[in-house]
Design an enzyme around this catalytic site. Structure first.
Site, short mmCIF file in Angstrom:
data_model
loop_
_atom_site.label_atom_id
_atom_site.label_comp_id
_atom_site.label_asym_id
_atom_site.label_seq_id
_atom_site.Cartn_x
_atom_site.Cartn_y
_atom_site.Cartn_z
CG ASP A 204 -1.84 1.17 1.32
OD1 ASP A 204 -1.95 1.91 0.33
OD2 ASP A 204 -2.44 1.38 2.39
CD1 TRP A 205 4.29 4.80 -2.38
CD2 TRP A 205 5.17 3.46 -3.94
NE1 TRP A 205 5.21 5.53 -3.08
CE2 TRP A 205 5.77 4.75 -4.04
CE3 TRP A 205 5.57 2.46 -4.82
CZ2 TRP A 205 6.74 5.04 -5.00
CZ3 TRP A 205 6.54 2.75 -5.78
CH2 TRP A 205 7.12 4.03 -5.85
CD GLU A 206 -2.61 5.16 1.10
OE1 GLU A 206 -2.96 6.31 1.44
OE2 GLU A 206 -3.16 4.15 1.54
CG PHE A 207 -1.06 7.45 -3.83
CD1 PHE A 207 -1.72 6.24 -4.04
CD2 PHE A 207 -1.67 8.40 -3.01
CE1 PHE A 207 -2.96 5.98 -3.47
CE2 PHE A 207 -2.91 8.14 -2.43
CZ PHE A 207 -3.55 6.93 -2.66
#
Ligand code: NAG
Ligand code: NAG
Ligand code: NAG
Ligand code: NAG
Length: 439
Positions: A204-207
């Protein structure tokens, strides 16, 4: 040549890590855990609710034909042709949720009958070594989570989620920028996942912030997938699942325009989870429903309808899309209590500092005698009292969204987050809808 030797060394190190992990797994994973496989998620138990009869046709996606979910049940449940649906058995649908380890909601209280997959949220890579930082807190919380979930029936698969909102995205940007740092990160995720008995890993790389980040993300997915396949083959274990939480749409149109790497997603991920929420918030000076299914404003891109459509149009197979559903609402302080619709002028954050859990919203509405409105145009709820305004999802809008997901033949849905529901009121809707339409 020097770099070639370096790569060989890397491979040796990885190979060694795999062997080391294989040994630790045999003792770490109880033998009765079912093998993870994307195509056969854990079958859901028979519903504890009576199913009302023949399956129903999915709702039409046109905003104009959305039935009012507050209308009497027959409208919504009206039986149609009993012909087999193209959707597979209900158990194929993914019903997932994230469990934020820092929240007070205990893993022991999770009712697994409403889910097929649960994510531990979150671990972060160390900003200099890129290995996962398993803090002392996580060392207590992960075994607790895994132990509780794996002891429950029905069996639900667990994924280790890495990243989360509000964390430094540049750590991921640096990590994905070279083969070596990607390898270190990847091996660390496998090691931690296997040591604790997870069935998969989730990013969950934001972003990703630009085109370079996106193309490196594609390389990460590819390398990660390959490592998982090799590790599984070598260890004789089912492959760890590989998934990713992503922006609600396949493209970012603000700042540097950039698209997710669709081809890599298709090839290497089991599924992606578009976060279909936070379209509006108290950072804006007007009220809004933050997870609207539709936005009636002309050319608006801020809707789940648009976001999911953009992923499909970009070429991600619908069954690899797991649609996000929020178990929280967003709040504002109205400028004028008498002007209280969607888009009303607002002058700041409302109750809860701009955000309230679904359970808190229900309590708030009752305690303050708030007026509750279902908005058919956006397929969302809002409530207001005095100068407080809350936009959120409730049973009716969630059902329609799940039906929307089915009508698009999506892979399923996920909630952010466990512990925000009120006595599983929203969580159980997927199962209820299973009774009338097959996922
Ligand atoms: C790992 O996490 C702990 C707890 O949050 C933190 O104190 C520590 O600085 C982190 N270590 C690194 C290297 O980031
Ligand atoms: C892309 O964004 C990252 C942050 O995610 C930044 O560190 C990097 O310099 C940017 N690269 C380019 C080429 O703009
Ligand atoms: C809201 O903000 C926009 C720009 O950010 C501004 O043009 C507008 O006047 C503001 N509206 C109100 C009611 O304050
Ligand atoms: C909506 O998009 C169409 C096609 O791009 C454009 O022609 C039209 O002017 C837009 N309408 C508004 C109100 O922005």
């Amino acid at each position: 040549m020097a770099s070639l030797n370096f790569i060989s060394l890397q491979i040796l190190v990885i190979f060694y890590t795999i062997i080391k992990n294989c040994e630790s797994i045999s003792t770490a994973i109880p033998p009765n855990i079912p093998a993870p496989s994307y195509n056969s998620p854990v079958p859901a138990t028979p519903s504890d609710l009576p199913c009302p009869g023949p399956e129903e046709e999915p709702i039409s996606p046109s905003p104009l034909s959305i039935p009012d979910p507050l209308a009497p049940a027959p409208d919504f449940y009206s039986p149609v042709s009993p012909a087999p649906s193209p959707f597979a058995h209900p158990s194929r649908g993914i019903k997932a949720a994230y469990w934020p380890s820092s929240d007070a909601f205990p893993a022991s209280a999770i009712d697994t009958s409403y889910f097929t997959h649960l994510y531990y949220a979150f671990l972060l890579p160390d900003p200099t070594t890129y290995k996962l930082n398993v803090t002392q807190y996580d060392q207590i919380k992960i075994p607790e989570f895994i132990g509780e979930i794996h002891a429950k029936k029905p069996h639900v698969k667990t994924l280790l989620s890495i990243g989360g909102g509000g964390n430094d995205p540049t750590v991921f940007s640096k990590m994905v920028s070279s083969r070596t740092t990607r390898a270190i990160f990847i091996e660390s995720t496998i090691e931690v996942a296997r040591n604790y008995g997870f069935h998969g890993v989730d990013l969950d790389w934001e972003f990703p912030a630009n085109v370079t980040d996106m193309s490196n993300l594609a390389l990460l997915y590819k390398q990660w997938h390959k490592a998982l396949v090799n590790e599984a083959r070598f260890c004789g274990k089912p492959r760890l699942l590989l998934t990713s939480a992503v922006y609600y749409a396949s493209k970012f149109i603000f700042d540097e325009p950039r698209s997710y790497p669709i081809e890599a997603i298709r090839k290497y991920l089991d599924w992606v989870s578009p976060m279909c929420f936070d379209y509006h918030g108290s950072w804006e000076n007007f009220t809004g429903v933050h997870s609207a299914l539709y936005d009636p404003n002309i050319n608006s891109t801020l809707s789940t309808y648009y976001g999911i459509g953009s992923w499909i149009q970009a070429g991600v197979p619908p069954n690899k899309l797991v649609m996000g559903l929020p178990l929280y609402g967003r709040t504002w302080m109205l400028q004028n209590p008498d002007v209280n619709g969607i888009g009303a002028p607002a002058i700041g954050v409302g109750p809860g500092g701009g955000e309230l859990d679904y359970s808190q919203i229900l309590d708030f509405n009752i305690e303050k005698y708030a007026t509750v409105v279902f908005d058919g145009e956006t397929v969302a709820y809002y409530s207001y009292v005095g100068d407080s305004w809350i936009g959120y999802d409730d049973v009716g809008s969630v059902r329609l969204k799940i039906q929307f997901a089915r009508s698009r033949q999506l892979g399923g849905y996920f909630f952010w987050a466990l512990g925000k529901d009120k006595d599983w009121t929203i969580s159980r809707q997927g199962k209820l809808v299973d009774c009338i339409t097959l996922f």
